[in-house]
Design a protein around this motif. Sequence first.
Motif, PDB file in Angstrom:
ATOM      1  N   GLU A   1     -10.598  15.422   8.667  1.00 41.30           N
ATOM      2  CA  GLU A   1      -9.608  14.783   9.531  1.00 41.30           C
ATOM      3  C   GLU A   1      -8.282  15.549   9.573  1.00 41.30           C
ATOM      4  OE1 GLU A   1     -10.280  12.444  11.495  1.00 41.30           O
ATOM      5  OE2 GLU A   1     -12.170  11.651  10.713  1.00 41.30           O
ATOM      6  N   GLU A   2      -8.310  16.815   9.161  1.00 44.02           N
ATOM      7  CA  GLU A   2      -7.110  17.673   9.219  1.00 44.02           C
ATOM      8  C   GLU A   2      -5.975  17.120   8.352  1.00 44.02           C
ATOM      9  OE1 GLU A   2      -7.182  20.524  10.777  1.00 44.02           O
ATOM     10  OE2 GLU A   2      -9.072  20.258  11.838  1.00 44.02           O
ATOM     11  N   MET A   3      -6.349  16.580   7.182  1.00 37.36           N
ATOM     12  CA  MET A   3      -5.346  15.997   6.298  1.00 37.36           C
ATOM     13  C   MET A   3      -5.202  16.779   4.985  1.00 37.36           C
ATOM     14  SD  MET A   3      -4.193  13.748   8.250  1.00 37.36           S
ATOM     15  CE  MET A   3      -3.081  12.758   7.240  1.00 37.36           C
ATOM     16  N   MET A   4      -5.569  18.075   5.034  1.00 40.49           N
ATOM     17  CA  MET A   4      -5.369  18.969   3.890  1.00 40.49           C
ATOM     18  C   MET A   4      -4.741  20.257   4.390  1.00 40.49           C
ATOM     19  SD  MET A   4      -6.735  17.593   1.057  1.00 40.49           S
ATOM     20  CE  MET A   4      -6.914  19.027   0.002  1.00 40.49           C
ATOM     21  N   TRP A   5      -3.806  20.806   3.615  1.00 33.15           N
ATOM     22  CA  TRP A   5      -3.406  22.200   3.834  1.00 33.15           C
ATOM     23  C   TRP A   5      -4.462  23.081   3.162  1.00 33.15           C
ATOM     24  CZ3 TRP A   5       1.200  19.112   2.851  1.00 33.15           C
ATOM     25  CH2 TRP A   5       2.085  19.077   3.948  1.00 33.15           C
ATOM     26  N   SER A   6      -4.571  22.914   1.866  1.00 25.39           N
ATOM     27  CA  SER A   6      -5.614  23.517   1.039  1.00 25.39           C
ATOM     28  C   SER A   6      -5.584  22.705  -0.242  1.00 25.39           C
ATOM     29  CB  SER A   6      -5.321  24.987   0.750  1.00 25.39           C
ATOM     30  OG  SER A   6      -4.163  25.101  -0.073  1.00 25.39           O
ATOM     31  N   TRP A   7      -6.576  22.871  -1.084  1.00 25.01           N
ATOM     32  CA  TRP A   7      -6.534  22.075  -2.308  1.00 25.01           C
ATOM     33  C   TRP A   7      -5.288  22.413  -3.134  1.00 25.01           C
ATOM     34  CZ3 TRP A   7      -7.099  17.780  -4.200  1.00 25.01           C
ATOM     35  CH2 TRP A   7      -6.962  17.545  -5.568  1.00 25.01           C
TER      36      TRP A   7
ATOM     37  N   PHE B   1       0.847  -1.191   0.000  1.00 24.81           N
ATOM     38  CA  PHE B   1       0.000   0.000   0.000  1.00 24.81           C
ATOM     39  C   PHE B   1       0.881   1.238   0.000  1.00 24.81           C
ATOM     40  CE2 PHE B   1       0.579  -1.358   4.400  1.00 24.81           C
ATOM     41  CZ  PHE B   1       0.936  -0.186   5.060  1.00 24.81           C
ATOM     42  N   GLY B   2       0.262   2.370  -0.311  1.00 21.80           N
ATOM     43  CA  GLY B   2       0.977   3.635  -0.327  1.00 21.80           C
ATOM     44  C   GLY B   2       0.720   4.424   0.944  1.00 21.80           C
ATOM     45  N   ILE B   3       1.640   5.336   1.252  1.00 23.00           N
ATOM     46  CA  ILE B   3       1.427   6.318   2.317  1.00 23.00           C
ATOM     47  C   ILE B   3       1.243   7.656   1.616  1.00 23.00           C
ATOM     48  CG2 ILE B   3       2.324   7.374   4.418  1.00 23.00           C
ATOM     49  CD1 ILE B   3       4.196   4.970   4.690  1.00 23.00           C
ATOM     50  N   GLY B   4       0.019   8.184   1.687  1.00 26.74           N
ATOM     51  CA  GLY B   4      -0.274   9.448   1.041  1.00 26.74           C
ATOM     52  C   GLY B   4      -1.112   9.272  -0.206  1.00 26.74           C
ATOM     53  N   VAL B   5      -1.134  10.295  -1.019  1.00 29.28           N
ATOM     54  CA  VAL B   5      -1.910  10.332  -2.259  1.00 29.28           C
ATOM     55  C   VAL B   5      -0.932  10.530  -3.415  1.00 29.28           C
ATOM     56  CG1 VAL B   5      -3.704  11.552  -3.547  1.00 29.28           C
ATOM     57  CG2 VAL B   5      -3.925  11.273  -1.068  1.00 29.28           C
TER      58      VAL B   5
ATOM     59  N   ALA C   1      -2.382  23.489  -2.021  1.00 25.67           N
ATOM     60  CA  ALA C   1      -1.168  22.988  -1.362  1.00 25.67           C
ATOM     61  C   ALA C   1      -1.151  21.470  -1.268  1.00 25.67           C
ATOM     62  CB  ALA C   1      -1.045  23.603   0.032  1.00 25.67           C
ATOM     63  N   GLY C   2      -2.325  20.860  -1.280  1.00 31.25           N
ATOM     64  CA  GLY C   2      -2.376  19.405  -1.328  1.00 31.25           C
ATOM     65  C   GLY C   2      -2.697  18.736   0.001  1.00 31.25           C
ATOM     66  N   TYR C   3      -2.609  17.423  -0.024  1.00 37.75           N
ATOM     67  CA  TYR C   3      -2.914  16.599   1.132  1.00 37.75           C
ATOM     68  C   TYR C   3      -1.745  16.562   2.122  1.00 37.75           C
ATOM     69  CZ  TYR C   3      -6.754  14.414  -1.546  1.00 37.75           C
ATOM     70  OH  TYR C   3      -7.899  14.172  -2.267  1.00 37.75           O
ATOM     71  N   LYS C   4      -2.081  16.455   3.398  1.00 39.84           N
ATOM     72  CA  LYS C   4      -1.106  16.028   4.398  1.00 39.84           C
ATOM     73  C   LYS C   4      -1.136  14.505   4.415  1.00 39.84           C
ATOM     74  CE  LYS C   4      -2.307  19.966   7.357  1.00 39.84           C
ATOM     75  NZ  LYS C   4      -2.914  20.366   8.653  1.00 39.84           N
TER      76      LYS C   4
END
Length: 267
Positions: A147-153, A121-125, A155-158
């Motif tokens: 779930e607080e897993m975005m900076w902004s669209w 599996f991957g870690i992240g997108v 900036a991308g996913y955390k």
Amino acid sequence: MRTYIFKSFLFAALAGLYTSCSSDDDTSALAGEGQVSVEFDNGVAGDDLILHTSAYTNGNDETLTIDRLNYIVSNFTLTDDRGNTYVYPKDDSYFVISEESEKTQITLTGIPAGNYVKLQFGIGVDQEKYLQGAEGQGDFLEEAEQEEMMWSWQAGYKFLNFEGTFTSATVTEPTEFKIHMGSHGSSLDNYREVSLDLSTRAMVSEEMSPLIHLSVDADKILNGSDKMLLSEEPVIMISEEKSPKIAGNATEMFSVDHVHNGSGNHH
């Protein structure tokens, strides 16, 4: 004559019993589809992870109180004992694991019957998914935001959100730390993949739905192959030097604890 007949009867009965047992144990007869659940059991250097209260001393002699451990797992594939690899449908293959939201188990459905010996599996997108734009993310985009897993669209996913407070020999007052890892454009792609051999085959069929229990060691985030001191830099978000190192360390968090094979999922 009676003794001979009795022995013949006994031999036939034992042979029938052996055949019956053998067929019960013959996993080559697995058929249809089933589901595979994966449990992410978060801990710190062998201890259970308890948010907000417990203190953990890491391998760098820093004492951490952890308030958040969230991460994205994605792009699941399973390989069976014959070398066949099943790739889980990409649009359904993104999940947030969150200790604070108690999202620690995922279920993959429609898995072809087989004896599976490897999980990847991957870690992240991955960039392919991200470049589909906001419309291409489906419901996962909203979940990641919640779930607080975005900076902004833009900036991308955390991919990883690891937060809390710490003290050390040089930092005596509790000080906030934030470790956020993600990808920032094509120049800093921190998506990574994990490959784990299963200690016990995960047997999937219409009747069998295994649970793969993974141990996750949050200590590896800062104390993996690359060592990082919070006392030197307590906030790491977009760092060309340290973000890739954290991404590499994150792949070391995961190990297979055990596999439950059965008709239901167990813990």
